[in-house]
Design a protein around this motif. Structure first.
Motif, short mmCIF file in Angstrom:
data_model
loop_
_atom_site.label_atom_id
_atom_site.label_comp_id
_atom_site.label_asym_id
_atom_site.label_seq_id
_atom_site.Cartn_x
_atom_site.Cartn_y
_atom_site.Cartn_z
N PRO A 387 16.46 25.82 34.00
CA PRO A 387 15.06 25.82 34.47
C PRO A 387 14.93 26.18 35.94
O PRO A 387 14.02 26.93 36.31
CB PRO A 387 14.61 24.37 34.20
N VAL A 388 15.82 25.68 36.78
CA VAL A 388 15.70 25.98 38.21
C VAL A 388 16.04 27.44 38.49
O VAL A 388 15.43 28.07 39.37
CB VAL A 388 16.59 25.03 39.05
N ALA A 389 16.96 28.03 37.71
CA ALA A 389 17.26 29.46 37.88
C ALA A 389 16.08 30.32 37.43
O ALA A 389 15.76 31.33 38.08
CB ALA A 389 18.52 29.83 37.10
N LEU A 390 15.45 29.93 36.33
CA LEU A 390 14.27 30.67 35.88
C LEU A 390 13.14 30.54 36.89
O LEU A 390 12.35 31.48 37.08
CB LEU A 390 13.83 30.15 34.51
N ARG A 391 13.08 29.39 37.56
CA ARG A 391 12.07 29.20 38.62
C ARG A 391 12.32 30.17 39.77
O ARG A 391 11.39 30.73 40.35
CB ARG A 391 12.14 27.75 39.10
N GLU A 426 6.99 46.07 35.84
CA GLU A 426 6.16 45.63 34.72
C GLU A 426 7.03 45.29 33.51
O GLU A 426 6.84 44.26 32.85
CB GLU A 426 5.16 46.72 34.34
N HIS A 427 8.01 46.14 33.23
CA HIS A 427 8.90 45.88 32.09
C HIS A 427 9.73 44.63 32.33
O HIS A 427 10.02 43.88 31.38
CB HIS A 427 9.80 47.10 31.85
N MET A 428 10.14 44.39 33.57
CA MET A 428 10.93 43.20 33.87
C MET A 428 10.13 41.93 33.60
O MET A 428 10.62 40.98 33.00
CB MET A 428 11.37 43.22 35.33
N ILE A 429 8.87 41.91 34.06
CA ILE A 429 8.03 40.73 33.82
C ILE A 429 7.79 40.55 32.33
O ILE A 429 7.85 39.42 31.81
CB ILE A 429 6.69 40.88 34.58
N ALA A 430 7.53 41.66 31.64
CA ALA A 430 7.28 41.59 30.20
C ALA A 430 8.50 41.09 29.44
O ALA A 430 8.36 40.40 28.42
CB ALA A 430 6.85 42.96 29.68
N ARG A 431 9.71 41.43 29.91
CA ARG A 431 10.93 40.95 29.25
C ARG A 431 11.27 39.51 29.65
O ARG A 431 11.89 38.77 28.90
CB ARG A 431 12.12 41.85 29.60
N PHE A 432 10.85 39.14 30.85
CA PHE A 432 11.19 37.80 31.35
C PHE A 432 10.40 36.71 30.62
O PHE A 432 10.96 35.66 30.26
CB PHE A 432 10.90 37.74 32.85
N ILE A 433 9.13 36.94 30.39
CA ILE A 433 8.27 35.90 29.80
C ILE A 433 8.77 35.42 28.45
O ILE A 433 8.80 34.21 28.19
CB ILE A 433 6.81 36.40 29.74
N PRO A 434 9.21 36.29 27.53
CA PRO A 434 9.68 35.80 26.22
C PRO A 434 10.97 34.96 26.30
O PRO A 434 11.31 34.29 25.32
CB PRO A 434 9.92 37.09 25.42
N THR A 435 11.68 35.00 27.42
CA THR A 435 12.90 34.19 27.53
C THR A 435 12.59 32.73 27.82
O THR A 435 13.48 31.88 27.78
CB THR A 435 13.82 34.73 28.65
N ILE A 454 5.82 24.90 33.37
CA ILE A 454 4.42 25.23 33.67
C ILE A 454 4.36 26.11 34.91
O ILE A 454 3.63 27.11 34.95
CB ILE A 454 3.60 23.94 33.87
N ALA A 455 5.15 25.75 35.93
CA ALA A 455 5.18 26.57 37.15
C ALA A 455 5.76 27.95 36.87
O ALA A 455 5.26 28.96 37.38
CB ALA A 455 6.00 25.86 38.22
N ILE A 456 6.82 28.03 36.06
CA ILE A 456 7.45 29.32 35.77
C ILE A 456 6.50 30.24 35.02
O ILE A 456 6.33 31.42 35.37
CB ILE A 456 8.75 29.09 34.96
#
Length: 573
Positions: A387-391, A426-435, A454-456
């Motif tokens: 979680p902290v890395a994803l943050r 844009e593609h990076m954000i789109a790929r990041f959210i489903p993880t 929630i913050a992420i």
């Protein structure tokens, strides 16, 4: 010969019925009580707890524990409850004039908690008074040898304040082992953390206790922290304490709307982190070496895996603060990442403290973490999914989106390069959210994880808003993507309980402000271009956002300014 007995798999538990430890580690839990087989096998039966709705929730238990600790502090303050009253005093009081003693009613001095306050009356008054009047905070008078003075608190009081702070430490991303911190107060003074860090933690304990009795001592610990900061800079071996304390001070000031002071301490933390080489830590060696081998401010190598983890977590604490709040404050970032001749960040992604306690550190690679993330080499890297890395990754995307969108119309921007960078991000954000753990599943996670995710989620969708908002007025596709991200943030709020607000990350507030800006633009467009189309849905979404922002402003005064501005804008519609 085959056995006549058939093997029946254990029944699958209903969602939310597993113990908290198994849920956090995503392990199969059999639901046995008082301890499941996973916890028993790991020799941690005492750590097996359930939150199945039949008893008190963890948030309720934390709230009751804070009330109990505050009551204990009141008992320590009251001479009727103790054989000897506990008084805090300035060890350098003999150098001050008697006129510095406070006589304000309701101030810390009048409660018996402090005797002969070393701070002027303006400092002992309510912390909000200087923000409202716009009066700058007084410059601290430097102390000498604070580090060598006897502590002004008892061990019990210090540990009590740490316990209050502990459940909120994720809000400022402090990467300290809480058990070691509590134990450190039993050691000699020179083996403890520098007072600049301990007083910053005590400040936060008072801050998050608003409007409880403990909050009346907030200005006292703020002054002690600022005084100790001058002293701490004399000791090169306490630079990590200074960096951590500067981060705590920065988030404290920023969340209270004191942006100039918050920016100052954020810049100081980031500059010190770079100067001492914390950004170049290479953990594939026997000790935490840095690229600052010729710097006189080189950090001492960590003694064990926990200290090594604290170094790693501290750098990422500074990084997140630098990246997120540079967007809010409209200033350039301080920590570079391989551009303009500066060295890259050579640091493993952060892990949960529990991983460092077990000695499990992702130290097999020395890699350019953030640059590799943006260059889409994440598949070649280990780790980076805690979680902290994803943050951290969400913060990097948030800042990159804001930076890229703000440079599109600059004369030196090459259209083809900008377009490529824009599409890649844009593609990076789109790929990041489903993880990420889906929002509708957050209620089944432990509270700390829920608040972090929630913050992420909010940062990731705010990044999409920042990326597309400048082009929404001319491009329908950009407008729609921006609006879709804003509406997802509205849906997140529906999963936030009233008891969650006091644990949310302060950066969520500015993100919600950009969400409201997007929704108000949609409201203006509907009512000006399509007068026959009902705007009730978007008005309902704005009302949901204002409800959430008002709740958050009860904890973070910074949000109150944003709410007032939004309401003023809506009054003109």
């Amino acid at each position: 010969m085959a056995s006549n007995q058939s093997t029946t798999p254990p029944p699958t538990l209903q969602r939310g019925k597993a113990c908290l430890r198994c849920r956090k580690r995503k392990m199969r839990c059999d639901g046995s009580k008082p301890a499941c087989q996973q916890c028993t096998r790991a020799k941690q039966p005492e750590g097996c707890h359930y939150d199945d709705g039949k008893g008190k929730t963890r948030t309720q238990l934390l709230r009751e524990n804070i009330e109990r600790l505050e009551q204990r502090i009141r008992e320590l303050e009251d001479s009727e409850h103790t054989s000897q009253s506990i008084t805090l005093h300035d060890p350098h009081h003999h150098r001050r004039s008697e006129s510095s003693s406070s006589s304000l009613t309701g101030s810390p001095a009048s409660t018996g908690f402090i005797s002969h306050s070393p701070f002027p009356p303006s400092v002992n008054s309510s912390p909000q008074s200087s923000w409202i009047q716009g009066i700058p905070s007084p410059s601290p008078t430097p102390f000498k040898d604070i580090y060598h003075e006897e502590p002004h608190f008892t061990i019990e009081l210090a540990q009590t304040l740490v316990d209050i702070f502990s459940s909120h430490r994720h809000q400022c991303l402090l990467g300290l082992h809480m058990g070691r911190l509590r134990e450190s107060f039993t050691r000699p003074v020179m083996e403890q953390h520098h007072p600049v860090l301990t007083n910053a933690i005590f400040l936060w304990a008072c801050y998050i206790s608003r409007p409880g009795p403990l909050s009346t001592h907030e200005s006292h610990y703020l002054s002690r922290t600022l005084d100790a900061l001058t002293d701490a800079l004399q000791y090169h071996n306490r630079l990590l304490d200074v960096i951590q304390a500067s981060c705590l001070l920065s988030v404290y000031f920023l969340s209270n709307g004191r942006t100039l002071e918050g920016s100052y301490h954020a810049n100081a933390a980031a500059s010190l982190a770079i100067q001492c080489g914390l950004h170049g830590a290479m953990t594939n060696r026997s000790s935490l070496e840095t690229t600052a081998s010729i710097s006189p401010f080189k950090l001492d190598p960590p003694k064990d895996a926990i200290e090594q983890g604290e170094h790693i977590l501290t750098f990422w604490q500074v990084f997140v603060l630098d990246r997120c709040w540079s967007v809010v404050l409209h200033k350039p970032v301080i920590i570079p990442d391989g551009s303009d001749g500066y060295p890259s960040i050579i640091m493993p992604w952060p892990q949960d403290m529990e991983e460092y306690v077990t000695g499990h550190i992702d130290d097999l690679h020395s890699f350019h973490s953030v640059r590799s993330f943006f260059e889409r080499q994440v598949a070649n890297l280990r780790g980076g999914f805690s979680p902290v890395a994803l943050r951290v990754k969400a913060s990097a995307l948030f800042e990159r989106a804001h930076h890229l969108a703000s440079t599109w119309d600059q004369p030196l921007a090459t259209p083809s390069v900008f377009t490529d960078d824009f599409q890649t991000l844009e593609h990076m954000i789109a790929r990041f959210i489903p993880t990420l753990i889906p929002v509708h599943q957050l209620d089944a996670t432990v509270p700390d994880q829920k608040h972090t995710y929630i913050a992420i989620h909010t940062l990731a969708h705010a990044a999409m808003i920042h990326l597309y908002f400048p082009f929404g007025a001319e491009d329908p596709v950009s407008y729609e993507k921006c609006l879709r991200a804003a509406r997802f943030c509205v849906s997140i709020i529906k999963h936030i309980a009233d008891s969650d607000y006091e644990f949310l990350d302060p950066i969520i507030g500015p993100c919600w402000t950009c969400v409201v800006d997007t929704l108000i633009r949609e409201l203006n467009m509907i009512e000006s271009s399509w007068p026959l189309v009902s705007s009730s849905d978007v008005r309902s979404e704005i009302a949901t956002m204002l409800y959430a922002m008002n709740n958050l402003s009860a904890r973070f005064p910074l949000m109150g300014y944003s709410v007032a501005k939004v309401q003023k804008r809506l009054s003109g519609l």
